[in-house]
Motif scaffolding. Sequence first.
Motif, PDB file in Angstrom:
ATOM      1  N   LEU A  92       0.971  -1.191  -0.089  1.00 34.61           N
ATOM      2  CA  LEU A  92       0.067   0.078   0.108  1.00 34.61           C
ATOM      3  C   LEU A  92       0.843   1.271  -0.079  1.00 34.61           C
ATOM      4  O   LEU A  92       0.595   2.126  -0.881  1.00 34.61           O
ATOM      5  CB  LEU A  92      -1.008  -0.114   1.171  1.00 34.61           C
ATOM      6  CG  LEU A  92      -2.210  -0.827   0.954  1.00 34.61           C
ATOM      7  CD1 LEU A  92      -2.988  -1.076   2.536  1.00 34.61           C
ATOM      8  CD2 LEU A  92      -3.112  -0.301   0.262  1.00 34.61           C
ATOM      9  N   HIS A  93       1.821   1.313   0.790  1.00 32.05           N
ATOM     10  CA  HIS A  93       2.861   2.587   1.020  1.00 32.05           C
ATOM     11  C   HIS A  93       3.582   2.671  -0.383  1.00 32.05           C
ATOM     12  O   HIS A  93       3.501   3.931  -0.922  1.00 32.05           O
ATOM     13  CB  HIS A  93       3.749   2.339   1.882  1.00 32.05           C
ATOM     14  CG  HIS A  93       4.875   3.295   2.468  1.00 32.05           C
ATOM     15  ND1 HIS A  93       5.897   3.362   2.913  1.00 32.05           N
ATOM     16  CD2 HIS A  93       4.640   4.757   1.604  1.00 32.05           C
ATOM     17  CE1 HIS A  93       6.448   4.591   2.920  1.00 32.05           C
ATOM     18  NE2 HIS A  93       5.589   5.219   2.129  1.00 32.05           N
ATOM     19  N   ALA A  94       4.000   1.646  -1.059  1.00 26.05           N
ATOM     20  CA  ALA A  94       4.652   1.648  -2.522  1.00 26.05           C
ATOM     21  C   ALA A  94       3.556   2.286  -3.575  1.00 26.05           C
ATOM     22  O   ALA A  94       4.157   3.000  -4.197  1.00 26.05           O
ATOM     23  CB  ALA A  94       5.212   0.449  -2.583  1.00 26.05           C
ATOM     24  N   ALA A  95       2.645   1.641  -3.274  1.00 31.80           N
ATOM     25  CA  ALA A  95       1.415   2.073  -4.136  1.00 31.80           C
ATOM     26  C   ALA A  95       1.313   3.584  -4.434  1.00 31.80           C
ATOM     27  O   ALA A  95       1.088   4.339  -5.333  1.00 31.80           O
ATOM     28  CB  ALA A  95       0.223   1.122  -4.382  1.00 31.80           C
ATOM     29  N   LEU A  96       0.951   3.864  -2.927  1.00 27.26           N
ATOM     30  CA  LEU A  96       0.836   5.480  -2.563  1.00 27.26           C
ATOM     31  C   LEU A  96       1.677   6.296  -3.208  1.00 27.26           C
ATOM     32  O   LEU A  96       1.787   7.385  -3.878  1.00 27.26           O
ATOM     33  CB  LEU A  96       0.441   5.518  -1.213  1.00 27.26           C
ATOM     34  CG  LEU A  96      -1.113   5.090  -0.952  1.00 27.26           C
ATOM     35  CD1 LEU A  96      -1.277   5.247   0.983  1.00 27.26           C
ATOM     36  CD2 LEU A  96      -2.162   5.967  -1.312  1.00 27.26           C
ATOM     37  N   ARG A  97       3.130   5.835  -3.056  1.00 30.31           N
ATOM     38  CA  ARG A  97       4.018   6.712  -3.151  1.00 30.31           C
ATOM     39  C   ARG A  97       4.015   6.697  -5.063  1.00 30.31           C
ATOM     40  O   ARG A  97       4.500   7.707  -5.435  1.00 30.31           O
ATOM     41  CB  ARG A  97       5.608   6.019  -2.908  1.00 30.31           C
ATOM     42  CG  ARG A  97       5.805   6.440  -1.326  1.00 30.31           C
ATOM     43  CD  ARG A  97       6.373   7.801  -1.034  1.00 30.31           C
ATOM     44  NE  ARG A  97       7.099   8.227  -1.943  1.00 30.31           N
ATOM     45  CZ  ARG A  97       8.257   9.008  -1.784  1.00 30.31           C
ATOM     46  NH1 ARG A  97       8.233   9.387  -0.521  1.00 30.31           N
ATOM     47  NH2 ARG A  97       9.112   9.559  -2.592  1.00 30.31           N
ATOM     48  N   ASP A 181       6.680  18.566   1.603  1.00 33.17           N
ATOM     49  CA  ASP A 181       6.458  17.657   0.639  1.00 33.17           C
ATOM     50  C   ASP A 181       5.304  16.421   1.064  1.00 33.17           C
ATOM     51  O   ASP A 181       5.472  15.739   2.287  1.00 33.17           O
ATOM     52  CB  ASP A 181       7.814  16.992   0.238  1.00 33.17           C
ATOM     53  CG  ASP A 181       7.595  16.052  -1.050  1.00 33.17           C
ATOM     54  OD1 ASP A 181       7.092  16.331  -1.890  1.00 33.17           O
ATOM     55  OD2 ASP A 181       7.776  14.776  -0.810  1.00 33.17           O
ATOM     56  N   LEU A 182       4.291  16.253   0.232  1.00 37.35           N
ATOM     57  CA  LEU A 182       3.289  15.310   0.753  1.00 37.35           C
ATOM     58  C   LEU A 182       3.845  13.850   0.837  1.00 37.35           C
ATOM     59  O   LEU A 182       3.539  13.136   1.740  1.00 37.35           O
ATOM     60  CB  LEU A 182       2.189  15.494   0.060  1.00 37.35           C
ATOM     61  CG  LEU A 182       1.049  14.345   0.071  1.00 37.35           C
ATOM     62  CD1 LEU A 182       0.403  14.625   1.617  1.00 37.35           C
ATOM     63  CD2 LEU A 182      -0.281  14.749  -0.960  1.00 37.35           C
ATOM     64  N   ARG A 183       4.910  13.698  -0.103  1.00 38.89           N
ATOM     65  CA  ARG A 183       5.332  12.327  -0.316  1.00 38.89           C
ATOM     66  C   ARG A 183       6.144  11.995   1.077  1.00 38.89           C
ATOM     67  O   ARG A 183       6.027  10.900   1.713  1.00 38.89           O
ATOM     68  CB  ARG A 183       6.083  11.982  -1.529  1.00 38.89           C
ATOM     69  CG  ARG A 183       5.255  12.029  -2.934  1.00 38.89           C
ATOM     70  CD  ARG A 183       6.123  12.408  -3.937  1.00 38.89           C
ATOM     71  NE  ARG A 183       6.446  13.593  -4.068  1.00 38.89           N
ATOM     72  CZ  ARG A 183       6.780  14.085  -4.790  1.00 38.89           C
ATOM     73  NH1 ARG A 183       6.425  13.501  -6.247  1.00 38.89           N
ATOM     74  NH2 ARG A 183       6.807  15.498  -5.062  1.00 38.89           N
TER      75      ARG A 183
END
Length: 197
Positions: A92-97, A181-183
């Motif tokens: 999930l984290h990687a996909a969001l990034r 930075d949102l990321r």
Amino acid sequence: MTPDQNTSGGLREQRKARTRRAIQDHALRLFLSKGYDATTVEEIATAAGVSHMTFFRYFPTKEAVVEDDDYDPLIAELVRDRPADESPLTALHAALRTGLDAVLTTDREAVYARTRLVVTNPALRARQWRNTATTQSLLAQALADRERQPVDLRLRVIAAAATAALITALTAWVDGDGADDLRTLVDEAFAALGTGR
């Protein structure tokens, strides 16, 4: 289908996408200059160069102009494409990034404006619960698809935690007037989930 029909359908879809985007862009501009509550659907339609009825063909309500986007399906597809050996939270984290990299490159100002409207407007913020539940369900289903199993409590909890982390990062982004930075904020939120600290 003949090539002409295919081209015609493609052009029609492109026109629809442009109209939809124009309505949203003009709505956001008006919301930010006049205020959300003071802006009418008629004003948005006029600014976008469409009729009142055309507005409602694209958006069922004024709130939908702020709430509707194509980001959730994008993230869900990115989740499904993550390597099978990743944990669900990592996927999930990687996909969001990855999704944020794509979206912020082209739509940062619109994403910030929409997020700010939701965070600062009580009516929109109250509706966020329903939208959050939809996002959680979509992400839980994407995780289940990735694992080739039905959605279960574990995946629902992981999707809910990830969604809460994202919303908290978005709120912090608005609280900081978009300077951070949102990321990075999303990374920090997911790190807190991983460590519990």
